[in-house]
Design a protein around this motif. Structure first.
Motif, mmCIF file in Angstrom:
data_model
loop_
_atom_site.group_PDB
_atom_site.id
_atom_site.type_symbol
_atom_site.label_atom_id
_atom_site.label_comp_id
_atom_site.label_asym_id
_atom_site.label_seq_id
_atom_site.Cartn_x
_atom_site.Cartn_y
_atom_site.Cartn_z
ATOM 1 N N VAL A 1 -31.828 -57.342 -39.086
ATOM 2 C CA VAL A 1 -32.819 -58.342 -38.966
ATOM 3 C C VAL A 1 -34.313 -58.174 -39.192
ATOM 4 N N ALA A 2 -34.819 -56.778 -38.357
ATOM 5 C CA ALA A 2 -36.027 -56.541 -38.586
ATOM 6 C C ALA A 2 -36.728 -55.825 -40.248
ATOM 7 N N ARG A 3 -35.696 -55.618 -40.567
ATOM 8 C CA ARG A 3 -35.703 -54.311 -41.495
ATOM 9 C C ARG A 3 -35.558 -55.753 -42.537
ATOM 10 N N TRP A 4 -34.572 -56.365 -42.546
ATOM 11 C CA TRP A 4 -34.635 -57.660 -43.399
ATOM 12 C C TRP A 4 -36.319 -58.077 -43.524
ATOM 13 N N TYR A 5 -36.684 -58.715 -42.132
ATOM 14 C CA TYR A 5 -37.811 -59.383 -42.551
ATOM 15 C C TYR A 5 -39.595 -58.180 -43.204
ATOM 16 N N LYS A 6 -38.802 -57.134 -42.556
ATOM 17 C CA LYS A 6 -40.649 -56.317 -42.856
ATOM 18 C C LYS A 6 -40.242 -56.047 -44.652
ATOM 19 N N ASN A 7 -38.519 -56.771 -45.256
ATOM 20 C CA ASN A 7 -38.683 -56.302 -46.839
ATOM 21 C C ASN A 7 -38.629 -57.463 -47.069
ATOM 22 N N ASP A 8 -39.310 -58.453 -47.030
ATOM 23 C CA ASP A 8 -39.555 -59.740 -47.558
ATOM 24 C C ASP A 8 -38.579 -60.799 -47.139
ATOM 25 N N LEU A 9 -37.320 -60.748 -46.903
ATOM 26 C CA LEU A 9 -36.805 -61.440 -46.566
ATOM 27 C C LEU A 9 -35.414 -61.787 -48.085
ATOM 28 N N ALA A 10 -34.816 -60.270 -48.635
ATOM 29 C CA ALA A 10 -34.531 -59.624 -50.014
ATOM 30 C C ALA A 10 -32.899 -60.013 -49.244
ATOM 31 N N ASP A 11 -32.064 -60.444 -50.624
ATOM 32 C CA ASP A 11 -31.294 -60.446 -50.187
ATOM 33 C C ASP A 11 -29.935 -59.266 -50.352
ATOM 34 N N PRO A 12 -28.788 -59.166 -49.672
ATOM 35 C CA PRO A 12 -28.137 -59.557 -48.667
ATOM 36 C C PRO A 12 -29.226 -59.776 -47.557
ATOM 37 N N ALA A 13 -28.652 -61.030 -46.784
ATOM 38 C CA ALA A 13 -29.184 -61.063 -45.491
ATOM 39 C C ALA A 13 -28.254 -60.437 -44.542
ATOM 40 N N PRO A 14 -28.121 -60.294 -43.305
ATOM 41 C CA PRO A 14 -27.370 -59.357 -42.459
ATOM 42 C C PRO A 14 -27.468 -60.510 -41.814
ATOM 43 N N ALA A 15 -27.578 -62.124 -41.349
ATOM 44 C CA ALA A 15 -27.579 -62.918 -40.876
ATOM 45 C C ALA A 15 -27.132 -63.703 -41.395
ATOM 46 N N ASP A 16 -26.901 -65.676 -40.077
ATOM 47 C CA ASP A 16 -26.931 -66.551 -41.195
ATOM 48 C C ASP A 16 -28.837 -67.111 -39.855
ATOM 49 N N VAL A 17 -29.205 -68.048 -40.888
ATOM 50 C CA VAL A 17 -30.561 -68.121 -40.630
ATOM 51 C C VAL A 17 -30.154 -70.182 -39.881
ATOM 52 N N LEU A 18 -30.710 -70.249 -38.361
ATOM 53 C CA LEU A 18 -30.172 -71.214 -37.879
ATOM 54 C C LEU A 18 -31.496 -71.835 -37.443
ATOM 55 N N GLY A 19 -32.811 -71.714 -37.883
ATOM 56 C CA GLY A 19 -33.955 -72.446 -37.543
ATOM 57 C C GLY A 19 -34.400 -71.636 -36.453
ATOM 58 N N GLY A 20 -35.136 -72.419 -35.816
ATOM 59 C CA GLY A 20 -35.540 -71.613 -34.440
ATOM 60 C C GLY A 20 -36.793 -72.813 -33.754
ATOM 61 N N VAL A 21 -38.107 -72.561 -33.236
ATOM 62 C CA VAL A 21 -38.793 -73.117 -33.261
ATOM 63 C C VAL A 21 -40.082 -72.046 -32.726
ATOM 64 N N LEU A 22 -41.188 -72.690 -32.657
ATOM 65 C CA LEU A 22 -42.868 -72.467 -33.174
ATOM 66 C C LEU A 22 -43.490 -73.158 -31.722
ATOM 67 N N ASP A 23 -44.136 -73.007 -31.349
ATOM 68 C CA ASP A 23 -45.250 -73.584 -29.705
ATOM 69 C C ASP A 23 -46.126 -73.628 -30.188
ATOM 70 N N SER A 24 -46.331 -74.173 -31.992
ATOM 71 C CA SER A 24 -47.118 -75.086 -32.422
ATOM 72 C C SER A 24 -48.443 -74.801 -32.280
ATOM 73 N N HIS A 25 -49.433 -73.442 -31.409
ATOM 74 C CA HIS A 25 -50.405 -73.655 -31.230
ATOM 75 C C HIS A 25 -50.762 -74.150 -29.739
ATOM 76 N N ASP A 26 -49.313 -74.690 -28.682
ATOM 77 C CA ASP A 26 -50.127 -75.297 -27.680
ATOM 78 C C ASP A 26 -48.611 -74.446 -27.116
ATOM 79 N N ILE A 27 -49.275 -73.284 -26.144
ATOM 80 C CA ILE A 27 -47.854 -72.789 -25.228
ATOM 81 C C ILE A 27 -47.840 -73.785 -23.560
ATOM 82 N N THR A 28 -47.949 -74.892 -23.784
ATOM 83 C CA THR A 28 -47.564 -75.292 -23.068
ATOM 84 C C THR A 28 -46.291 -75.923 -23.159
#
Length: 133
Positions: free
Chosen positions: A52-79
């Motif tokens: 996954v880390a290599r895939w990120y560094k390679n600009d998300l080139a196909d084929p992906a090593p995993a299914d992307v399921l979304g996630g969360v951002l802290d939206s510049h508010d760590i609380t």
């Protein structure tokens, strides 16, 4: 069903609670002091968090090593607390923080990320009642 809890902290993830097949809720909190994100992936067979880390560094080139399921951002508010609700199937999953260390980094330019400092976590979902600690 009690939610699992995940803490994002410089520069690691912690996950506590029960994860099993089916719809699960994970309470995600950032302990700071830096901003973080938690990208969630379900690994393909014989793939690892390093893929996954290599895939990120390679600009998300196909084929992906995993299914992307979304996630969360802290939206510049760590609380901010975020509730992540997903339907999990058996398999291996990864939390990954791709935020650049240099917040002024430009898109497309190489930059060290939080994941490069170890902010990656692999965990497994099965039908067991195993407690993750």
């Amino acid at each position: 069903m009690a939610p699992c809890r995940s803490w994002l902290q410089d520069f690691r993830f912690e996950l506590r609670g029960r994860l099993k097949e089916g719809t699960q809720v994970i309470k995600v909190e950032s302990l700071g002091p830096s901003m973080h994100e938690a990208d969630l992936f379900r690994l393909h067979p014989d793939r690892t968090a390093a893929d996954v880390a290599r895939w990120y560094k390679n600009d998300l080139a196909d084929p992906a090593p995993a299914d992307v399921l979304g996630g969360v951002l802290d939206s510049h508010d760590i609380t901010r607390v975020v509730w992540l609700r997903r339907r999990f199937t058996r398999g291996r999953y990864v939390f990954h923080c791709a935020l650049p260390m240099n917040l002024n980094a430009k898109s497309g330019e190489p930059s060290a990320t939080h994941a490069d400092l170890g902010m990656v976590m692999t965990f497994e979902v099965g039908d067991s009642r195993r407690e993750i600690r």
